[in-house]
Design a protein around this motif. Structure first.
Motif, mmCIF file in Angstrom:
data_model
loop_
_atom_site.group_PDB
_atom_site.id
_atom_site.type_symbol
_atom_site.label_atom_id
_atom_site.label_comp_id
_atom_site.label_asym_id
_atom_site.label_seq_id
_atom_site.Cartn_x
_atom_site.Cartn_y
_atom_site.Cartn_z
ATOM 1 N N MET A 219 0.826 -1.210 0.000
ATOM 2 C CA MET A 219 0.000 0.000 0.000
ATOM 3 C C MET A 219 0.863 1.264 0.000
ATOM 4 S SD MET A 219 -2.936 1.458 0.026
ATOM 5 C CE MET A 219 -3.765 2.929 0.568
ATOM 6 N N ILE A 220 1.978 1.234 0.758
ATOM 7 C CA ILE A 220 2.837 2.422 0.730
ATOM 8 C C ILE A 220 3.452 2.603 -0.653
ATOM 9 C CG2 ILE A 220 3.351 2.475 3.211
ATOM 10 C CD1 ILE A 220 6.075 1.215 2.511
ATOM 11 N N LEU B 141 2.314 -2.090 8.196
ATOM 12 C CA LEU B 141 1.134 -2.924 8.453
ATOM 13 C C LEU B 141 -0.131 -2.073 8.482
ATOM 14 C CD1 LEU B 141 2.557 -5.407 11.122
ATOM 15 C CD2 LEU B 141 1.958 -5.922 8.750
ATOM 16 N N ARG B 142 -0.032 -0.905 9.081
ATOM 17 C CA ARG B 142 -1.227 -0.045 9.157
ATOM 18 C C ARG B 142 -1.670 0.389 7.766
ATOM 19 N NH1 ARG B 142 -2.170 3.156 14.592
ATOM 20 N NH2 ARG B 142 -1.797 1.400 15.948
ATOM 21 N N SER B 143 -0.708 0.601 6.891
ATOM 22 C CA SER B 143 -1.084 1.009 5.542
ATOM 23 C C SER B 143 -1.815 -0.135 4.826
ATOM 24 C CB SER B 143 0.144 1.445 4.747
ATOM 25 O OG SER B 143 0.869 0.317 4.299
ATOM 26 N N GLU B 144 -1.657 -1.346 5.362
ATOM 27 C CA GLU B 144 -2.345 -2.512 4.794
ATOM 28 C C GLU B 144 -3.603 -2.853 5.587
ATOM 29 O OE1 GLU B 144 -1.463 -3.684 2.037
ATOM 30 O OE2 GLU B 144 0.693 -3.393 1.784
ATOM 31 N N ASN B 145 -3.986 -1.948 6.495
ATOM 32 C CA ASN B 145 -5.174 -2.146 7.339
ATOM 33 C C ASN B 145 -4.980 -3.193 8.433
ATOM 34 O OD1 ASN B 145 -7.347 -0.483 7.378
ATOM 35 N ND2 ASN B 145 -8.278 -1.322 5.517
ATOM 36 N N PRO C 202 -10.235 -3.169 8.477
ATOM 37 C CA PRO C 202 -9.095 -3.281 9.395
ATOM 38 C C PRO C 202 -9.118 -4.560 10.222
ATOM 39 C CG PRO C 202 -10.348 -1.246 9.755
ATOM 40 C CD PRO C 202 -11.098 -2.032 8.745
ATOM 41 N N ARG C 203 -7.954 -5.072 10.498
ATOM 42 C CA ARG C 203 -7.784 -6.172 11.452
ATOM 43 C C ARG C 203 -7.141 -5.575 12.702
ATOM 44 N NH1 ARG C 203 -10.781 -7.900 8.355
ATOM 45 N NH2 ARG C 203 -10.731 -9.916 7.295
ATOM 46 N N HIS C 204 -7.852 -5.737 13.829
ATOM 47 C CA HIS C 204 -7.449 -5.059 15.069
ATOM 48 C C HIS C 204 -6.843 -6.019 16.083
ATOM 49 C CE1 HIS C 204 -9.321 -1.088 14.508
ATOM 50 N NE2 HIS C 204 -10.288 -1.715 13.870
ATOM 51 N N VAL C 205 -6.071 -5.453 16.982
ATOM 52 C CA VAL C 205 -5.758 -6.111 18.254
ATOM 53 C C VAL C 205 -6.921 -5.750 19.168
ATOM 54 C CG1 VAL C 205 -4.163 -6.138 20.221
ATOM 55 C CG2 VAL C 205 -3.291 -5.705 17.905
#
Ligand code: T4K
Length: 425
Positions: free
Chosen positions: A1-2, A311-315, A12-15
């Motif tokens: 994504m970047i 990872l965040r840019s990949e949700n 999104p996949r969350h903790v």
């Protein structure tokens, strides 16, 4: 994504995505409370929940509360702590806030380099004539050295409270977490293994302490017109207890699911240079509620924060729990530098998504993203230092997904993500 394209996960996949128990049972229990018109103040669902929690924790008494922070405060008050209380720097701030909020002095100490749990040797060094208690934390649901802490507490005449907020359902050697020290405290927050929306419990084998805590959580009231001691309002509601009861039957299954995800991460991340899965101590059985990676930047070619950004840019919403350590937060910063292990762990650990809302297929993809990031570490690091200039997006953004369609995969196979790597070098 970047590097452009769509994120690996459309949603999104969350903790910390909540585990939802038996919905029918929840609504049935909730309906019963509405029919009875008994919604709080020690109703039958709360009493039943307390009994089940005591049974699972292997203790004689359980006092359900509105959250674990309040339960910690009750434990501190009911145990009569004063002056200084020793707690680890590497924990969620609630552990330390509970001490400071009551006007006591938190004295922070460093943690063990491997487990991240409070280090008994460091505790000994922080004891002064003003110390009245120790709060240990079972960090990430992995039991801390409760027996050694008990020995120190007994030797010095101190109370020992264990913050087991993350450890319901875990085992300390051959017994459940819950029975050590003066009292232990669980959290049943939405993000925990077992949730009551918000909630907590103080558990103990000390009947007198439990009675004090029970009175204190209800304004110090011990009889209809009798206020025996200063108190607060820390009660659990019937709706919260209904949620807890509806989930309790599935607790072993939740631990087993978590363990499958932990094992999947272990297999899929094996051999990635500089990325280490943090293993629990052999003698404990955690609830596997958190999966932690340690990023060794010099070997991975990427820092923890760079990996998190990618990872965040990949949700994939990974979290750097518990950065920066309580000793570096505004309320507790003193300039004391005796926290090398907390600093190292806070700078290198990353919690990655797990739990019932994350499938083993998701774990595959997340591990694939991490492998790819490390393989192309130089390019990733360079791109994060110099992001591509933002260009106007010709496509209007999609409308927000209505809550009902928000995907929470119910089983191992569910997935709705793009192939990882499609947008990478
Ligand atoms: N001691 C320790 C060692 C603790 O870890 C905690 C709490 C306490 C004491 C105090 O317990 P409580 O008083 O809360 O019962 C979250 C929780 O709010 C907190 O309870 C928990 N520890 C901590 C480890 O995690 P944050 O600041 O990380 O929350 P937040 O809003 O960033 O959410 C975490 C993740 O969960 C996000 O990725 C979003 C996701 N989420 C959250 C909620 C509430 C959902 O997907 N759905 C939800 O409903 O603290």
């Amino acid at each position: 994504m970047i590097f452009g394209g769509s994120p690996a996960f459309a949603q999104p996949r969350h903790v910390g995505r909540p585990n939802i128990g038996d919905r029918d049972r929840f609504f049935e229990l909730l309906g019963g409370a509405l029919d009875r018109r008994w919604l709080s103040n020690g109703g039958p669902l709360v009493r039943e929940f307390e009994a089940r929690v005591a049974e699972i924790a292997g203790v004689r008494h359980s006092v359900a509360t509105c959250n674990a922070t309040a339960a910690l405060e009750l434990a501190i008050r009911a145990a009569g702590l004063h002056g200084e209380v020793i707690a680890p720097a590497f924990t969620f701030p609630a552990t330390v806030h509970a001490i400071g909020w009551l006007g006591l002095t938190p004295v922070l100490c460093d943690v063990e380099p491997e487990t991240g749990n409070i280090d008994p040797k460091q505790v000994r060094r922080r004891i002064t004539p003003r110390t009245s208690g120790i709060i240990g934390v079972h960090l990430w649901g992995r039991p801390c050295a409760a027996e050694e802490l008990t020995a120190i507490a007994e030797e010095h005449g101190l109370a020992l409270i264990l913050d087991a907020a993350q450890a319901f359902g875990a085992r300390y050697r051959d017994r459940p977490v819950g029975g050590h020290g003066t009292a232990e405290v669980f959290s049943f927050h939405a993000t925990k293994l077992l949730n009551t929306f918000e909630g907590g419990a103080l558990v103990t084998n000390d009947g007198a302490l439990a009675a004090r805590a029970r009175a204190m959580q209800n304004f110090g009231i011990v009889g209809e017109d009798e206020v025996a001691l200063p108190g607060t309002n820390a009660k659990m509601s019937e709706a919260a207890a209904a949620m807890g009861l509806a989930s309790l039957a599935g607790i072993d299954d939740l631990v087993a699911r978590n363990r499958r995800r932990y094992e999947a991460y272990r297999e899929r991340l094996a051999g990635i240079p500089g990325v280490e899965l943090v293993a629990p101590a052999r003698w404990s059985r955690p609830s596997y509620h958190y999966v932690l990676l340690r990023v060794h930047a010099e070997r991975a070619g990427l820092t923890r924060d760079q990996l998190m950004a990618l990872l965040r840019s990949e949700n994939v919403i990974a979290r750097r729990y518990f950065y920066p350590g309580c000793h570096r937060t505004v309320p507790y910063f003193t300039g004391d530098r005796r926290f090398p292990h907390t600093d190292r762990l806070a700078g290198s650990l990353l919690a990655v998504p797990t739990g019932a809302a994350v499938t083993v297929g998701d774990v595959d993809r997340i591990a694939g993203l991490i492998r790819l990031a490390v393989r192309h570490a130089t390019a990733v690091a360079a791109r994060l230092r110099h992001p591509a200039p933002a260009t106007p997006d010709p496509v209007p953004p999609p409308p927000p997904v209505p809550a009902a369609q928000s995907p929470v995969p119910a089983d191992e196979e569910a997935t709705e993500c793009h192939q990882p790597g499609g947008s990478h070098p």
